[in-house]
Write a protein that holds these residues in place. Structure first.
Motif, PDB file in Angstrom:
ATOM      1  N   MET A 150      28.746  39.866  35.326  1.00 57.28           N
ATOM      2  CA  MET A 150      29.045  38.479  34.986  1.00 57.28           C
ATOM      3  C   MET A 150      29.290  37.686  36.265  1.00 57.28           C
ATOM      4  O   MET A 150      30.013  38.142  37.157  1.00 57.28           O
ATOM      5  CB  MET A 150      30.300  38.393  34.116  1.00 57.28           C
ATOM      6  CG  MET A 150      30.265  39.243  32.879  1.00 57.28           C
ATOM      7  SD  MET A 150      28.993  38.701  31.752  1.00 57.28           S
ATOM      8  CE  MET A 150      28.806  40.144  30.755  1.00 57.28           C
ATOM      9  N   VAL A 151      28.697  36.506  36.341  1.00 58.44           N
ATOM     10  CA  VAL A 151      28.947  35.605  37.466  1.00 58.44           C
ATOM     11  C   VAL A 151      30.221  34.829  37.149  1.00 58.44           C
ATOM     12  O   VAL A 151      30.335  34.214  36.087  1.00 58.44           O
ATOM     13  CB  VAL A 151      27.761  34.643  37.694  1.00 58.44           C
ATOM     14  CG1 VAL A 151      28.086  33.625  38.782  1.00 58.44           C
ATOM     15  CG2 VAL A 151      26.506  35.421  38.042  1.00 58.44           C
TER      16      VAL A 151
ATOM     17  N   LYS B 165      27.482  33.330  33.657  1.00 55.17           N
ATOM     18  CA  LYS B 165      26.159  33.816  33.246  1.00 55.17           C
ATOM     19  C   LYS B 165      26.087  35.311  33.460  1.00 55.17           C
ATOM     20  O   LYS B 165      26.930  35.904  34.130  1.00 55.17           O
ATOM     21  CB  LYS B 165      25.038  33.095  33.991  1.00 55.17           C
ATOM     22  CG  LYS B 165      25.086  33.207  35.498  1.00 55.17           C
ATOM     23  CD  LYS B 165      23.937  32.439  36.130  1.00 55.17           C
ATOM     24  CE  LYS B 165      24.482  31.343  37.009  1.00 55.17           C
ATOM     25  NZ  LYS B 165      23.472  30.560  37.650  1.00 55.17           N
ATOM     26  N   VAL B 166      25.050  35.902  32.884  1.00 50.42           N
ATOM     27  CA  VAL B 166      24.835  37.343  32.960  1.00 50.42           C
ATOM     28  C   VAL B 166      23.702  37.612  33.942  1.00 50.42           C
ATOM     29  O   VAL B 166      22.647  36.979  33.863  1.00 50.42           O
ATOM     30  CB  VAL B 166      24.481  37.923  31.571  1.00 50.42           C
ATOM     31  CG1 VAL B 166      24.322  39.429  31.633  1.00 50.42           C
ATOM     32  CG2 VAL B 166      25.532  37.535  30.541  1.00 50.42           C
ATOM     33  N   VAL B 167      23.924  38.543  34.854  1.00 46.34           N
ATOM     34  CA  VAL B 167      22.899  38.904  35.836  1.00 46.34           C
ATOM     35  C   VAL B 167      22.801  40.420  35.956  1.00 46.34           C
ATOM     36  O   VAL B 167      23.696  41.151  35.551  1.00 46.34           O
ATOM     37  CB  VAL B 167      23.192  38.298  37.233  1.00 46.34           C
ATOM     38  CG1 VAL B 167      23.161  36.786  37.203  1.00 46.34           C
ATOM     39  CG2 VAL B 167      24.503  38.796  37.797  1.00 46.34           C
TER      40      VAL B 167
ATOM     41  N   ILE C 129      30.588  38.203  41.646  1.00 48.68           N
ATOM     42  CA  ILE C 129      30.129  39.031  40.540  1.00 48.68           C
ATOM     43  C   ILE C 129      31.275  39.907  40.058  1.00 48.68           C
ATOM     44  O   ILE C 129      31.878  40.628  40.843  1.00 48.68           O
ATOM     45  CB  ILE C 129      28.967  39.944  40.992  1.00 48.68           C
ATOM     46  CG1 ILE C 129      27.780  39.138  41.520  1.00 48.68           C
ATOM     47  CG2 ILE C 129      28.559  40.904  39.887  1.00 48.68           C
ATOM     48  CD1 ILE C 129      26.946  38.485  40.469  1.00 48.68           C
ATOM     49  N   PHE C 130      31.542  39.843  38.754  1.00 49.61           N
ATOM     50  CA  PHE C 130      32.508  40.747  38.150  1.00 49.61           C
ATOM     51  C   PHE C 130      31.728  41.849  37.466  1.00 49.61           C
ATOM     52  O   PHE C 130      30.887  41.581  36.601  1.00 49.61           O
ATOM     53  CB  PHE C 130      33.402  40.021  37.145  1.00 49.61           C
ATOM     54  CG  PHE C 130      34.411  40.917  36.500  1.00 49.61           C
ATOM     55  CD1 PHE C 130      35.492  41.399  37.231  1.00 49.61           C
ATOM     56  CD2 PHE C 130      34.282  41.290  35.181  1.00 49.61           C
ATOM     57  CE1 PHE C 130      36.428  42.233  36.648  1.00 49.61           C
ATOM     58  CE2 PHE C 130      35.213  42.125  34.582  1.00 49.61           C
ATOM     59  CZ  PHE C 130      36.289  42.598  35.319  1.00 49.61           C
TER      60      PHE C 130
ATOM     61  N   VAL D 172      26.747  35.148  27.567  1.00 49.87           N
ATOM     62  CA  VAL D 172      27.827  36.008  28.048  1.00 49.87           C
ATOM     63  C   VAL D 172      28.292  36.928  26.918  1.00 49.87           C
ATOM     64  O   VAL D 172      28.541  38.117  27.136  1.00 49.87           O
ATOM     65  CB  VAL D 172      28.991  35.154  28.599  1.00 49.87           C
ATOM     66  CG1 VAL D 172      30.220  36.007  28.866  1.00 49.87           C
ATOM     67  CG2 VAL D 172      28.555  34.423  29.864  1.00 49.87           C
ATOM     68  N   GLU D 173      28.367  36.393  25.692  1.00 58.40           N
ATOM     69  CA  GLU D 173      28.796  37.201  24.545  1.00 58.40           C
ATOM     70  C   GLU D 173      27.848  38.366  24.310  1.00 58.40           C
ATOM     71  O   GLU D 173      28.278  39.481  24.027  1.00 58.40           O
ATOM     72  CB  GLU D 173      28.895  36.332  23.285  1.00 58.40           C
ATOM     73  CG  GLU D 173      30.037  35.338  23.298  1.00 58.40           C
ATOM     74  CD  GLU D 173      29.764  34.090  24.144  1.00 58.40           C
ATOM     75  OE1 GLU D 173      28.587  33.807  24.486  1.00 58.40           O
ATOM     76  OE2 GLU D 173      30.738  33.402  24.497  1.00 58.40           O
ATOM     77  N   GLU D 174      26.540  38.119  24.437  1.00 50.28           N
ATOM     78  CA  GLU D 174      25.563  39.194  24.259  1.00 50.28           C
ATOM     79  C   GLU D 174      25.714  40.248  25.360  1.00 50.28           C
ATOM     80  O   GLU D 174      25.628  41.450  25.097  1.00 50.28           O
ATOM     81  CB  GLU D 174      24.140  38.631  24.266  1.00 50.28           C
ATOM     82  CG  GLU D 174      23.814  37.795  23.044  1.00 50.28           C
ATOM     83  CD  GLU D 174      22.510  37.025  23.184  1.00 50.28           C
ATOM     84  OE1 GLU D 174      21.845  36.828  22.145  1.00 50.28           O
ATOM     85  OE2 GLU D 174      22.153  36.607  24.309  1.00 50.28           O
TER      86      GLU D 174
END
Length: 114
Positions: free
Chosen positions: A51-52, A35-37, A66-67, A94-96
């Motif tokens: 990215m998680v 997921k995106v955070v 977290i990356f 994630v793509e967005e």
């Protein structure tokens, strides 16, 4: 080629690590990025899209692995362990998120919902 690489002590470890990461990220339907955070990084009131990649527990508290990818090449970056409560999950795929990172923010939406 791999037989030669396997005989070189330090290089073989690095090569196999990079090969594993590359194959994981490039797999169809890969869940490498979950997921995106947003996190406050590198300092307070500055926000970074991340990215998680997993979860870790320490002292009964949940941390996200977290990356933090770099622009424009999201395959390079670094790893942070951040308390889940210190992140803001974004309502995007994630793509967005990767599209925003790769474009350096030029393809960012008008608003980011959390």
């Amino acid at each position: 080629f791999e037989n030669i690489i396997n005989r070189i002590p330090v290089v073989n470890k690095v090569y196999h690590s990079i090969k594993q990461i590359t194959s994981t990220i490039s797999m169809p339907n890969s869940k490498a990025f979950q997921k995106v955070v947003l996190i406050e990084y590198p300092k307070k009131n500055l926000w970074t899209i991340c990215m998680v990649t997993g979860e870790t527990t320490k002292d009964d508290e949940k941390y996200y692995n977290i990356f933090v990818p770099t622009t424009p090449n999201p395959t390079s970056g670094f790893l942070l362990f951040v308390k889940q409560t210190d992140t803001k999950e974004l309502n995007m795929t994630v793509e967005e998120g990767l599209k925003i990172i790769i474009s350096g923010g030029m393809l960012a939406p008008k608003s980011i919902d959390k």
